[in-house]
Design a protein around this motif. Structure first.
Motif, mmCIF file in Angstrom:
data_model
loop_
_atom_site.group_PDB
_atom_site.id
_atom_site.type_symbol
_atom_site.label_atom_id
_atom_site.label_comp_id
_atom_site.label_asym_id
_atom_site.label_seq_id
_atom_site.Cartn_x
_atom_site.Cartn_y
_atom_site.Cartn_z
ATOM 1 N N SER A 1 -31.873 -34.277 -4.869
ATOM 2 C CA SER A 1 -31.935 -35.333 -6.056
ATOM 3 C C SER A 1 -30.553 -34.788 -6.573
ATOM 4 O O SER A 1 -30.297 -36.807 -6.167
ATOM 5 N N VAL B 1 -28.259 -38.643 -5.385
ATOM 6 C CA VAL B 1 -28.189 -39.553 -6.114
ATOM 7 C C VAL B 1 -26.499 -40.051 -6.014
ATOM 8 O O VAL B 1 -26.040 -41.360 -5.977
ATOM 9 N N LEU C 1 -26.916 -45.851 -2.656
ATOM 10 C CA LEU C 1 -28.296 -46.585 -2.756
ATOM 11 C C LEU C 1 -28.508 -48.147 -2.776
ATOM 12 O O LEU C 1 -28.627 -48.434 -3.496
ATOM 13 N N ASN C 2 -27.959 -48.587 -1.889
ATOM 14 C CA ASN C 2 -28.360 -50.062 -1.892
ATOM 15 C C ASN C 2 -29.523 -50.642 -1.454
ATOM 16 O O ASN C 2 -30.206 -51.521 -2.112
ATOM 17 N N GLU C 3 -30.222 -49.836 -0.819
ATOM 18 C CA GLU C 3 -31.989 -50.182 -0.777
ATOM 19 C C GLU C 3 -32.946 -49.514 -1.816
ATOM 20 O O GLU C 3 -32.127 -48.390 -1.670
ATOM 21 N N THR C 4 -33.626 -50.018 -2.050
ATOM 22 C CA THR C 4 -34.838 -49.468 -2.760
ATOM 23 C C THR C 4 -35.672 -48.316 -1.834
ATOM 24 O O THR C 4 -35.761 -46.557 -2.344
ATOM 25 N N TRP C 5 -36.004 -48.134 -0.976
ATOM 26 C CA TRP C 5 -35.866 -46.743 -0.518
ATOM 27 C C TRP C 5 -35.198 -45.688 0.179
ATOM 28 O O TRP C 5 -35.662 -44.750 0.450
ATOM 29 N N ILE C 6 -33.780 -46.421 0.165
ATOM 30 C CA ILE C 6 -32.813 -45.301 -0.406
ATOM 31 C C ILE C 6 -32.592 -44.575 -1.728
ATOM 32 O O ILE C 6 -33.105 -42.619 -1.090
ATOM 33 N N ALA C 7 -32.847 -45.033 -2.699
ATOM 34 C CA ALA C 7 -33.719 -44.630 -3.664
ATOM 35 C C ALA C 7 -34.525 -43.793 -3.802
ATOM 36 O O ALA C 7 -34.203 -42.743 -4.595
ATOM 37 N N VAL C 8 -35.142 -43.997 -3.809
ATOM 38 C CA VAL C 8 -36.223 -43.696 -3.529
ATOM 39 C C VAL C 8 -36.445 -42.065 -2.571
ATOM 40 O O VAL C 8 -37.007 -41.081 -3.255
ATOM 41 N N ALA D 1 -33.650 -40.258 -2.306
ATOM 42 C CA ALA D 1 -33.161 -39.915 -2.982
ATOM 43 C C ALA D 1 -33.744 -38.596 -3.833
ATOM 44 O O ALA D 1 -33.676 -37.841 -4.191
ATOM 45 N N ILE D 2 -34.547 -39.043 -4.330
ATOM 46 C CA ILE D 2 -34.561 -39.053 -5.354
ATOM 47 C C ILE D 2 -36.401 -38.255 -4.814
ATOM 48 O O ILE D 2 -36.676 -37.094 -5.963
#
Length: 106
Positions: free
Chosen positions: A36, A40, A45-52, A54-55
């Motif tokens: 994770s 990160v 991490l431009n979009e929310t689903w990519i950030a989710v 990633a973690i």
């Protein structure tokens, strides 16, 4: 006490790291957190689903090693459920009436 021993309920906690984890649990948790952290740091991490996404490895590994009552953690519950449904179940009756044979000659 006539050979009877009283063992405290938390006697196996001393065998665990921090009283909660065994070595495999810590390796799994550190691997998930490490993945994770790498995602990160290096994934934009431009979009929310990519950030989710990633973690997600850290969240999943954290949930698997989370301690729960009456079991070690969720991973051991999942393994127990899998083994119960995939192994052949054979129950042999060993009740009191098997060894207690009484001749009724009335």
């Amino acid at each position: 006490m006539n050979g009877m021993y009283l063992i405290p309920a938390n006697s196996k906690k001393s065998m665990l790291i921090f009283g909660l984890f065994n070595m495999f649990d810590l390796i799994l948790f550190c691997t998930g957190l490490g993945l994770s952290l790498i995602f990160v740091m290096f994934v934009p991490l431009n979009e929310t689903w990519i950030a989710v996404a990633a973690i997600l490895p850290g969240l999943i590994s954290g949930l698997l090693v989370m301690p729960i009552p009456y079991h070690h953690n969720i991973l051991t519950v999942i393994i127990s459920i899998y083994e119960f449904y995939t192994n052949r179940q054979k129950f042999i009756w060993r009740g009191w009436c098997l060894t207690h044979e009484q001749n009724s000659t009335k």
